[in-house]
Design a protein around this motif. Structure first.
Motif: not given
Length: 481
Positions: A156-158, A370-373, A464-468
């Motif tokens: 998978l990607p990432g 990649h979103d976790l990173s 929370c800001h980075e997750a949103i």
């Protein structure tokens, strides 16, 4: 042993297979490679090494390309089949069959965690964390690439395919990365490969000569990243991949200028993709189904996504180091908070990927590791303090307004730049209201009420800001998010 490059079964049987016959293992002395030969061992060790080599080749030859959901079934199947052989072979019961490799000193099976690799710490970047899963993949790729066997990483990607190649494989080989895309033409791909091979033949070195860095100079490794993103023509074929298949199957290409066949030798190919047999996976419509005539020439290795424990090991260290840069009174329990942030990121990614799948109407719902990173890297952009600047003189503590985000301070005399993103904890006045005393708690000396550290809530709000920003900004608000 000569082989027919068009025989798919022979390719399948030659994965980590004969690699042990010319297996190159890294020694602790210097950067030289040592070849293990059965005839150099004692008769008792020959049987042990041969048995371990067979088990290692059996596991990765038949189970290296399986999806993660099939690994548990293959683990039980391999243990049962090997235990019922003419010469009973017992694999240690701890862990999975994929967790074991060959000890080059004794010839027995040991876990990857017990394998010593002193060269790795000197050759890779200090910011890269090597997980046990990544260790086994890098060993297999290095083993096959040294034997000039093509490798196809499917994952998978990432999951870390490109990062692993750049940090663990590239330091040992002359590696050229070719990112595949719809804009790459077959002539451009052929020119890059021909140019690199011409440069290789011009080097005045003997076969198997190595530099002081430990790289093999008699071969070139081409890393084709995102190989299934090659463009399709009107007939449904992929011209770039047909050029690559011609090189791998026939050992050369046709020179366009001279109209003659140009042989290419001493070239190894390592490719990475999502799912080679399914179109539209990972990068949606940009990914195409690869030709089976090309896939059969590769040794396919499934690159599984990291588990929760591996994800914690990957991100907890950098978050803990980042939190420790704050003063002791601002953030408490660095390790617990770092683990909580990583667990929250992993759970959020799993929930979003499960309940918000991509559809033709919602094409932006493509989430990857990649979103976790991105969430973690976005949090690390917050600098705890500005070093190298003197602390401004405090005049009146009651007239100052501290900004915990921008780091700006305003006083009755003007505005100045603070040295950190958080205020200095207030303390009791000495009596005149101007000179503070040190050594008091954040809550003050006249209050026994426990107060949370000043930046504890700020870090949570930042997550929370980075997750949103990473997950919610691509969603449609009519979904009731």
């Amino acid at each position: 042993m000569a082989r027919d490059p068009t025989d798919a079964n022979s390719i399948r049987s030659q994965s980590p297979r004969d690699d042990t016959r010319s297996q190159a293992s890294w020694t602790s002395a210097g950067s030289q490679r040592r070849t293990i030969r059965l005839e150099d061992l004692s008769p008792s060790n020959q049987a042990i090494v041969s048995q371990s080599m067979f088990v290692f080749a059996y596991i990765w030859g038949f189970g290296g390309h399986l999806h993660k959901r099939h690994t548990a079934v293959f683990d039980l199947f391999a243990r049962k089949v090997l235990s019922q052989a003419n010469q009973q072979i017992l694999i240690p019961p701890v862990g999975s069959v994929y967790d074991y490799c060959i000890d080059t000193k004794t010839g027995t099976l040991i876990r990857w965690l017990e394998r010593q690799n002193p060269e790795r710490s000197r050759m890779m970047a200090s910011t890269y964390t090597v997980l046990p899963e990544v260790e086994r993949y890098s060993f297999l790729i290095d083993l096959l690439a040294t034997s000039q066997q093509a490798v196809l990483l499917a994952g998978l990607p990432g999951v870390g395919k490109t990062a692993m190649i750049q940090n663990l494989v590239q330091p040992k080989h002359n590696l050229t990365r070719i990112p595949m895309s719809s804009g790459l033409s077959p002539s451009q791909l052929q020119q890059v490969i021909e140019f690199k091979m011409d440069m290789l033949t011009k080097r005045s070195v003997t076969a198997r000569t190595m530099s002081s860095k430990g790289k093999l100079h008699n071969q070139e490794v081409f890393f084709i990243d995102d190989i299934n993103m090659a463009a399709n023509d009107h007939c449904g074929t992929q011209p770039c991949l047909e050029v690559l298949r011609q090189i791998m199957a026939h050992g050369g290409v046709y020179n366009i200028d001279k109209h003659s066949f140009k042989p290419i030798s001493n070239a190894a190919f390592v490719a990475a993709c999502t799912s080679p047999a399914v179109a539209g996976i990972g990068n949606s419509a940009a990914c195409h189904q690869m030709s089976r005539r090309l896939i059969r020439l590769f040794t396919v290795i499934a690159f599984h996504p990291p588990s929760l424990d591996s994800t914690k090991k990957l991100y907890t260290g950098m978050l803990q180091s980042w939190l420790e840069e704050f003063p002791v009174y601002s953030v408490a329990h660095h390790t617990r908070m770092a683990n909580a942030i990583v667990s929250a990121c992993h759970d959020l990614y799993r929930q979003v990927s499960t309940h918000l799948p991509p559809t033709p109407q919602k094409a932006l719902h493509v989430f990857s590791l990649h979103d976790l990173s991105r969430v973690v890297q976005g949090m690390l952009l917050l600098t705890p303090r500005v070093r190298g600047k003197p602390r401004p003189v405090r005049t009146r503590a009651s007239s100052r307004t501290w900004s915990m985000v921008s780091g700006e301070t305003s006083t009755s005399e003007g505005t100045g730049k603070s040295v950190s993103i958080f205020p200095v904890p207030p303390s009791e006045d000495a009596g005149d209201g101007r000179t503070p005393r040190r050594g008091l708690s954040w809550a003050g000396s006249h209050s026994d009420t426990p107060v949370a550290p000043p930046l504890q809530k700020l870090v949570v709000r930042l997550w929370c800001h980075e997750a949103i920003r990473t997950f919610a900004d691509r969603l449609f608000w009519d979904e009731g998010i």
